[in-house]
Scaffold this motif. Structure first.
Motif, short mmCIF file in Angstrom:
data_model
loop_
_atom_site.label_atom_id
_atom_site.label_comp_id
_atom_site.label_asym_id
_atom_site.label_seq_id
_atom_site.Cartn_x
_atom_site.Cartn_y
_atom_site.Cartn_z
N THR A 4 33.29 -0.39 -0.56
CA THR A 4 32.86 -0.83 0.51
C THR A 4 34.03 -0.93 1.43
OG1 THR A 4 33.68 -3.01 -0.32
CG2 THR A 4 31.23 -2.67 -0.82
N ALA A 5 35.18 0.12 1.29
CA ALA A 5 36.22 -0.01 2.38
C ALA A 5 35.74 0.88 3.45
CB ALA A 5 37.42 0.56 1.83
N THR A 6 36.12 0.21 4.66
CA THR A 6 36.19 1.05 5.90
C THR A 6 37.03 2.24 5.82
OG1 THR A 6 37.18 -0.43 7.39
CG2 THR A 6 35.11 -0.89 6.87
N TYR A 7 36.80 3.04 6.90
CA TYR A 7 37.58 4.01 7.14
C TYR A 7 39.02 3.24 7.43
CZ TYR A 7 40.32 7.42 9.82
OH TYR A 7 41.31 8.15 10.35
N GLN A 8 38.95 2.56 8.40
CA GLN A 8 40.46 1.75 8.93
C GLN A 8 41.00 1.38 7.71
OE1 GLN A 8 41.91 2.08 11.63
NE2 GLN A 8 40.19 3.03 12.54
N GLU A 9 40.30 0.42 6.82
CA GLU A 9 40.88 -0.33 5.38
C GLU A 9 41.63 1.05 4.61
OE1 GLU A 9 38.06 -4.11 5.12
OE2 GLU A 9 37.34 -2.19 4.25
N ALA A 10 40.89 1.92 4.60
CA ALA A 10 41.39 2.98 3.62
C ALA A 10 42.53 3.82 4.19
CB ALA A 10 40.30 4.20 3.43
N LYS A 11 42.43 3.96 5.55
CA LYS A 11 43.57 4.33 6.38
C LYS A 11 45.05 3.48 6.15
CE LYS A 11 44.72 5.93 11.10
NZ LYS A 11 44.56 5.94 12.27
N ALA A 12 44.70 2.55 6.01
CA ALA A 12 45.91 1.59 6.06
C ALA A 12 46.37 1.51 4.59
CB ALA A 12 45.39 -0.02 6.40
N GLN A 13 45.84 2.08 3.62
CA GLN A 13 46.46 1.90 2.50
C GLN A 13 47.33 2.91 1.98
OE1 GLN A 13 45.53 -0.29 -0.18
NE2 GLN A 13 44.60 -1.30 1.70
N ARG A 28 30.58 7.65 -10.04
CA ARG A 28 30.29 6.42 -9.90
C ARG A 28 31.25 5.76 -8.91
NH1 ARG A 28 30.20 4.46 -15.68
NH2 ARG A 28 31.85 5.55 -15.61
N TYR A 29 32.29 6.32 -8.41
CA TYR A 29 33.35 5.55 -7.71
C TYR A 29 33.85 6.56 -6.22
CZ TYR A 29 34.04 3.12 -12.16
OH TYR A 29 33.70 2.27 -13.18
N PRO A 30 33.82 5.81 -5.30
CA PRO A 30 34.39 6.60 -4.35
C PRO A 30 35.72 7.03 -4.41
CG PRO A 30 34.44 4.17 -3.72
CD PRO A 30 33.83 4.41 -5.03
N TYR A 31 36.05 8.21 -3.47
CA TYR A 31 37.71 8.80 -3.53
C TYR A 31 37.97 8.99 -2.25
CZ TYR A 31 37.14 9.48 -8.58
OH TYR A 31 36.94 9.13 -9.94
N TRP A 32 39.17 8.82 -1.81
CA TRP A 32 39.55 8.82 -0.36
C TRP A 32 40.74 10.04 -0.47
CZ3 TRP A 32 37.77 6.66 4.18
CH2 TRP A 32 37.06 5.87 4.02
#
Length: 93
Positions: A4-13, A28-32
């Protein structure tokens, strides 16, 4: 993650370098992933990111401070893909 992470949330990680020692991914899992691509040629370069099949994929491209999202993936309906004629891939212009 829950997917459920948004682009902005993922970018901040903080991103961890990929060692390449285990290239098996659980669908089954998303990857960034984060890449930095710089064209060092005097002419325009075009890229195709092959992401395989059985997926929904989004590619976020930032140029000069503006970010656009390109959508692809075999599970995404053709009408919702930015490039309908590219099978399971995201076209980067």
């Amino acid at each position: 993650t829950t997917g459920t992470a948004t682009y902005q949330e993922a970018k901040a990680q903080r991103f961890q370098p990929f060692s390449g020692s285990d290239s098996r991914f659980d669908w089954r899992y998303p990857y960034w992933f984060r890449w930095r691509i710089q064209n060092q040629h005097s002419h325009t370069m075009h890229f195709i990111l092959l992401v395989g099949y059985h997926n929904y994929s989004s590619l976020y491209i930032t140029r000069n401070g503006d970010t656009v999202r390109q959508r692809a993936g075999n599970y995404r309906p053709l009408a919702d893909r930015d490039y309908q004629n590219v099978w399971g891939s995201t076209y980067v212009n």
